[in-house]
Design a protein around this motif. Structure first.
Motif, short mmCIF file in Angstrom:
data_model
loop_
_atom_site.label_atom_id
_atom_site.label_comp_id
_atom_site.label_asym_id
_atom_site.label_seq_id
_atom_site.Cartn_x
_atom_site.Cartn_y
_atom_site.Cartn_z
N THR A 5 0.85 -1.18 0.00
CA THR A 5 0.00 0.00 0.00
C THR A 5 0.89 1.24 0.00
N MET A 7 0.55 5.27 0.24
CA MET A 7 -0.40 6.32 0.62
C MET A 7 0.24 7.68 0.48
N TYR A 8 -0.47 8.61 -0.13
CA TYR A 8 0.00 9.97 -0.31
C TYR A 8 -0.83 10.89 0.58
N PRO A 9 -0.29 11.28 1.75
CA PRO A 9 -1.04 12.12 2.68
C PRO A 9 -1.47 13.44 2.05
N GLY A 46 -8.82 9.89 -2.94
CA GLY A 46 -9.54 10.35 -1.76
C GLY A 46 -10.64 11.36 -2.10
N TYR A 58 -5.88 10.98 2.69
CA TYR A 58 -4.90 10.71 1.64
C TYR A 58 -5.45 11.20 0.31
N VAL A 61 -4.39 6.51 -2.69
CA VAL A 61 -3.84 5.30 -2.12
C VAL A 61 -3.72 4.30 -3.27
N ASN A 63 -2.60 0.35 -4.35
CA ASN A 63 -2.39 -1.01 -3.82
C ASN A 63 -1.82 -1.89 -4.92
N PRO A 95 5.48 9.70 0.01
CA PRO A 95 4.54 8.61 0.22
C PRO A 95 4.87 7.80 1.47
#
Length: 104
Positions: A5, A7-9, A46, A58, A61, A63, A95
Motif C-alpha cells: 500500500t 499512501m499519499y497524505p 480520496g 490521503y 492510495v 495497492n 509517500p
C-alpha cells in the motif's frame, strides 16, 4: 496474497498530478513489476474524511498485489530505484508505505 500500500497524505500545500500518476507512473510500474510477480493494481482517489465536508486523509492510495512477500522484495530490489525516481514527476508528497498480508 501480499499487498503493498502506497499512501499519499493530503496536504493543501503539496501538488499531485493525477493524470501523470494514472497514465504514466502506474503503467510504468506495472510494466516493471509484472515479471516480478505483480498480480494487480488498485488506485483509490480520496474524496473526504468521515465527515463529508472534511478533506480526505490521503490524496491517493495505491495497492499493488503479489502472491508472496519474497516477490515484493525481489521486484523492488530490482526496480525500486526507477519507480521511486519517478515520484517527483507527479508529486512533492512523501509517500507512506505498508506491506501487509491480505487475510480475508
Amino acid at each position: 496474497m501480499i499487498k503493498v500500500t502506497v499512501m499519499y497524505p493530503n496536504d493543501s500545500d503539496k501538488k499531485f498530478d493525477m493524470d501523470y500518476y494514472q497514465n504514466k507512473h502506474i503503467p510504468m510500474t506495472q510494466g516493471l513489476l509484472a515479471s516480478g510477480g505483480l498480480v494487480r493494481v488498485e488506485l483509490e482517489k480520496g474524496i473526504s474524511g468521515a465527515d463529508p465536508n472534511s478533506p480526505p486523509t490521503y490524496v491517493v492510495v495505491g495497492n499493488l498485489y503479489f502472491n508472496a512477500v519474497e516477490e515484493v522484495h525481489a521486484a523492488f530490489s530490482t526496480h525500486g530505484r526507477e519507480i521511486m525516481g519517478d515520484i517527483p514527476n507527479y508529486t512533492d508528497i512523501q509517500p507512506v508505505f505498508q506491506i501487509g498480508e491480505v487475510i480475508e
